[in-house]
Design a protein around this motif. Structure first.
Motif, short mmCIF file in Angstrom:
data_model
loop_
_atom_site.label_atom_id
_atom_site.label_comp_id
_atom_site.label_asym_id
_atom_site.label_seq_id
_atom_site.Cartn_x
_atom_site.Cartn_y
_atom_site.Cartn_z
N LEU A 19 0.81 -1.22 0.00
CA LEU A 19 0.00 0.00 0.00
C LEU A 19 0.85 1.27 0.00
O LEU A 19 0.34 2.37 0.22
CB LEU A 19 -0.94 -0.01 1.20
N LEU A 109 -10.23 -2.97 0.22
CA LEU A 109 -8.79 -2.74 0.15
C LEU A 109 -8.01 -3.97 0.61
O LEU A 109 -6.98 -4.31 0.03
CB LEU A 109 -8.46 -1.52 1.01
N GLY A 113 -5.70 -4.87 -2.35
CA GLY A 113 -4.62 -3.89 -2.18
C GLY A 113 -3.27 -4.37 -2.67
O GLY A 113 -2.46 -3.57 -3.15
N ALA A 121 -3.24 1.27 -6.50
CA ALA A 121 -2.98 1.09 -5.06
C ALA A 121 -2.91 2.44 -4.36
O ALA A 121 -3.49 2.64 -3.28
CB ALA A 121 -1.69 0.32 -4.84
N VAL A 125 -5.80 3.62 -1.57
CA VAL A 125 -5.50 3.82 -0.17
C VAL A 125 -5.82 5.26 0.25
O VAL A 125 -6.29 5.51 1.37
CB VAL A 125 -4.04 3.41 0.13
N VAL A 289 -0.99 -8.02 1.67
CA VAL A 289 -1.36 -6.61 1.74
C VAL A 289 -0.84 -5.95 3.01
O VAL A 289 -0.78 -4.73 3.11
CB VAL A 289 -2.89 -6.45 1.64
#
Ligand code: ZN
Length: 310
Positions: A19, A109, A113, A121, A125, A289
């Motif tokens: 992320l 997410l 993600g 990404a 976020v 993630v």
């Protein structure tokens, strides 16, 4: 995402956290006077975010891809929206929406993600973090009045006492505790699936440095002391508003772990061989993630270091 790692795992991440891959320009200086009229602007790409923070996702090439809508197709200007920035001359924004609108899939997410592109990404976020903040700052913290959204979704203004509220991020630390040789500490929270283990983590408290939070949380959770605390990398975790600061720290491997039974219900020393074993059923590691996955992967990728404890 690559899992390639080098030998310098203590000081540098070899893989950017999932992320932390943003490539767009947040274009922050334009927010105060952004005259973005979403309902009329065909050139703005809009990411819809539902009340439970799902986003529309397609899989045109077998990989999840955010499905943006043209600004002039989101209906009249939504009450809650925000300008996300630009990339390659394209403007991006978020708008709140119900899940009744058509999309191939509505996903979270957590689910996508690590698999979407770097551009997606970064936008995802940011959008989820802002949407969370919008939902949590509807009322003025000073007088309780309803706030108004300003500056293209980046300020909430109180019309009663003129307080301006800005998006907040809470620092949290997350630490891989190792013994300087071939073992690391992983713990399990009671709310996690059976056999799911991860590195230790906790919020930084008021008046505390991130390093002090590492010392305190490790001692609170497993009752051991650590040294050689080293910052590794960071990742936003906007569920709702955290910034995870990733560290490693060294502990004398002879120290016994005493689990606090409050934040953790189990904690153990694990060897690299145990964690690399593809046939293991325990422990199950956190998903790609998470920054925890990154810290563990970096540590696993290094050749076992010579014990340096004195
Ligand atoms: Zn107020």
């Amino acid at each position: 995402m690559s899992s390639e790692v080098g030998t310098d795992w203590l000081s540098r991440p070899k893989v950017t956290p999932a992320l932390s891959r943003a490539v767009h320009d947040r274009d922050g200086h334009r927010r105060p006077d952004a005259q973005l009229s979403l309902g009329q602007d065909p050139d703005t790409q809009v990411l819809l975010v539902t009340e439970d923070y799902l986003v529309p996702v397609g899989e045109p090439d077998g990989a999840p891809t955010l499905q943006f809508r043209r600004g002039d197709t989101v209906g009249s200007d939504p009450a809650d929206w925000a300008y996300l920035g630009t990339h390659d001359g394209v403007r991006y924004a978020l708008a709140r929406a119900g899940r009744d609108l058509h999309a191939d899939q509505w996903l979270s997410l957590r689910e996508i993600g690590a698999e979407v592109s770097d551009l997606d990404a970064g936008l995802l976020v940011e959008a989820v973090g802002l949407a969370q903040w919008h939902d949590r700052s509807k009322h003025c913290p000073m007088c309780g009045a309803l706030t108004e959204l300003r500056d293209a979704g980046w300020v909430r203004h109180c019309p009663v006492d003129s307080t301006d509220i800005f998006p907040r991020t809470d620092p949290a630390m997350i630490v891989l505790v190792h013994d300087g040789a071939d073992r690391c500490v992983l713990g399990r929270q009671s709310v996690w699936p059976t056999d799911r283990f991860s590195v230790l983590a906790g919020f930084v408290e008021p008046g505390e440095s991130a390093e002090q939070a590492v010392l305190r949380e490790v001692f609170e959770e497993v009752r051991i002391s650590v040294t050689d605390i080293q910052y590794v990398t960071s990742q936003p975790w906007p569920l709702p508003q955290s910034l995870m600061l990733g560290f490693t720290a060294r502990a004398d491997g002879d120290q016994r772990l005493h689990v606090d039974q409050v934040e953790l219900v189990e904690a153990e020393w694990f060897t690299r061989a145990e964690l690399r074993d593809p046939d293991r059923t325990r422990p199950k590691l956190p998903p790609p993630v998470s920054i925890a996955y990154q810290l563990i992967t970096n540590w696993l990728g290094a050749a076992p270091a010579t014990a340096t404890r004195t």
